[in-house]
Write an enzyme that holds these catalytic residues in place. Sequence first.
Site, mmCIF file in Angstrom:
data_model
loop_
_atom_site.group_PDB
_atom_site.id
_atom_site.type_symbol
_atom_site.label_atom_id
_atom_site.label_comp_id
_atom_site.label_asym_id
_atom_site.label_seq_id
_atom_site.Cartn_x
_atom_site.Cartn_y
_atom_site.Cartn_z
ATOM 1 N N HIS A 1 0.837 -1.195 -0.200
ATOM 2 C CA HIS A 1 -0.099 -0.069 -0.027
ATOM 3 C C HIS A 1 0.862 1.327 -0.006
ATOM 4 C CE1 HIS A 1 -3.615 -2.399 1.192
ATOM 5 N NE2 HIS A 1 -2.652 -3.140 1.812
ATOM 6 N N GLU B 167 -6.540 -6.049 -3.348
ATOM 7 C CA GLU B 167 -6.750 -6.710 -2.594
ATOM 8 C C GLU B 167 -8.481 -6.252 -2.311
ATOM 9 O OE1 GLU B 167 -5.019 -5.550 1.127
ATOM 10 O OE2 GLU B 167 -5.897 -6.660 2.249
ATOM 11 N N HIS C 189 -8.797 -10.454 0.827
ATOM 12 C CA HIS C 189 -8.682 -10.627 2.201
ATOM 13 C C HIS C 189 -9.827 -11.179 3.061
ATOM 14 C CE1 HIS C 189 -7.572 -7.605 5.694
ATOM 15 N NE2 HIS C 189 -8.579 -8.411 6.112
ATOM 16 N N HIS D 199 -2.279 -12.483 2.568
ATOM 17 C CA HIS D 199 -2.096 -12.634 3.881
ATOM 18 C C HIS D 199 -2.649 -13.623 4.775
ATOM 19 C CE1 HIS D 199 -5.246 -10.079 4.255
ATOM 20 N NE2 HIS D 199 -4.766 -8.738 4.014
ATOM 21 N N ASP E 13 2.532 -6.687 2.649
ATOM 22 C CA ASP E 13 1.458 -5.858 2.981
ATOM 23 C C ASP E 13 1.921 -4.715 3.691
ATOM 24 O OD1 ASP E 13 -1.210 -5.117 3.448
ATOM 25 O OD2 ASP E 13 -1.566 -6.481 4.993
ATOM 26 N N HIS F 63 1.363 3.659 8.389
ATOM 27 C CA HIS F 63 0.793 4.765 9.178
ATOM 28 C C HIS F 63 1.726 5.362 10.142
ATOM 29 C CE1 HIS F 63 -3.125 2.602 7.844
ATOM 30 N NE2 HIS F 63 -2.417 1.739 8.634
HETATM 31 O O1 DOR Z 1 -3.734 -4.008 8.468
HETATM 32 C C1 DOR Z 1 -3.991 -3.822 7.332
HETATM 33 N N1 DOR Z 1 -4.004 -2.551 6.718
HETATM 34 N N2 DOR Z 1 -4.675 -4.870 6.658
HETATM 35 C C2 DOR Z 1 -5.118 -4.661 5.497
HETATM 36 O O2 DOR Z 1 -5.674 -5.491 4.871
HETATM 37 C C3 DOR Z 1 -5.029 -3.097 4.881
HETATM 38 C C4 DOR Z 1 -3.972 -2.374 5.429
HETATM 39 C C5 DOR Z 1 -4.075 -0.860 5.239
HETATM 40 O O3 DOR Z 1 -4.503 -0.347 4.142
HETATM 41 O O4 DOR Z 1 -3.688 -0.196 6.109
HETATM 42 ZN ZN ZN Z 2 -3.330 -5.179 2.307
#
Ligand code: DOR
Ligand code: ZN
Length: 425
Positions: free
Chosen positions: A59, A143, A177, A222, A289, A293
């Site tokens: 991402h 996903e 997912h 995952h 994955d 953040h």
């Molecule tokens: O923990 C996660 N964060 N799992 C996901 O499937 C999406 C991802 C996100 O986009 O932050």
């Molecule tokens: Zn993901």
Amino acid sequence: MSLKCSLVLKNVSLSNGTIKDISVKDGRVVHSGMAVDSEISIDCKDLICIPAATDMHVHMRGGDIQKHKETWETGSKSALAGGVATVIDQPNTIPPVVDKESFLLRFSEAEKNSYCNFGINGSVMPGWDINALYRCGVCAFGETFFAESSYGSAVDSNFLKSAFEKIQKKDALITVHAEVIDSGEDDSLTSHEKLRNCQNELLAVKTIIDISKTGLKLHFCHISSPDSVDLIKQRKNITFEVMPHHLFLSYEMFDKNDGFGKVNPPLRSESVRKKLLLRWNEIDVVASDHAPHTITEKTKEIFSDIPSGIPGVETMLPLLINQVLEKNITLQSVIEKTVINPSKIIGIEPPGFTKGSPADFALYPKEPVKITADSLQSKAGWTPYEGMNAVFPDITIISGNIAYKNGEFYKDCARPVRGNGYIAL
Ligand code: DOR
Ligand code: ZN
């Protein structure tokens, strides 16, 4: 030989036990054997030299709303500094990639700013324009969220079933997912894991397999529990990926309220983690994955407000190469799970050492270092692997060009990768 090439990797130890000089021209291997006369030559005698990875689940964030978490520049540098040459971006962006307009917006942002090869996936959600996304060249649909995560709206079985039929008609790939979420208080890592437990993952996998028809190109994102591995393995042609955080981290390694360990699917117990690691040989793909953040977001006061996700594109290969040095897994198995299988599943040419292969390589020293967030490129600014041993590449090569060397990055090597529906406009 009179052929002049642009790069030679000398003394590369190949997995069949031979040592070869690999000569590269115009982005591809032109000769494997004795070195051809070349502009640049790198001696790989003391290095682990492998085709560079394709991370089929990242991402990259960016856009106006999420650029504080990561941008294509920082995320792609993070990939290169970990030995990843190609990233496949997930479509739960803001705005989501649902049609031609949103695809082109995403694509041009990547094209302008990415230091590594990139592919873009398309969303499976209400409002998606499957035909347009297919023609734009999405690498996969997904996903696809069968349960909600921090970003990306979930679809139910009816929606998914009809999406499966449409995607199968195009012989395209769908990635899912698979989770079911119980209702309850999400106030710690343990309660987060309880609400999204292994039995729920298994239930989701079963439901999704039951509504799929033989022949659909279905790939599970995952997978975090050994029982799900067993179930998926019963069906030929369905593939799945496992993430480094489910192999190397458990919720027991974190304080109960530590948001840095919050991810979907959740970190499991130490005993489940160890059992999953024992399934190494059965795993099709290891992907990161990469879900960055910020520290501020991950340390919010109220646990349920903390977004799920762990940055990992930069530490994935380094953690795996360290396992190779520790003789827990083979180098060839790492190449299969991070280069050959993801390329095959997406339908792109894997890089390699044989004549004609794309010349994307990563060159690793044979010494581990300790992971520290300070030395990583991701904008996230933190890592759950702080202090763990890892082997970072000295050099990452894309299309025969040095894209990364000892902390320095070189742009303009990146190439886009496209799915089988691509029609040039
Ligand atoms: O923990 C996660 N964060 N799992 C996901 O499937 C999406 C991802 C996100 O986009 O932050
Ligand atoms: Zn993901």
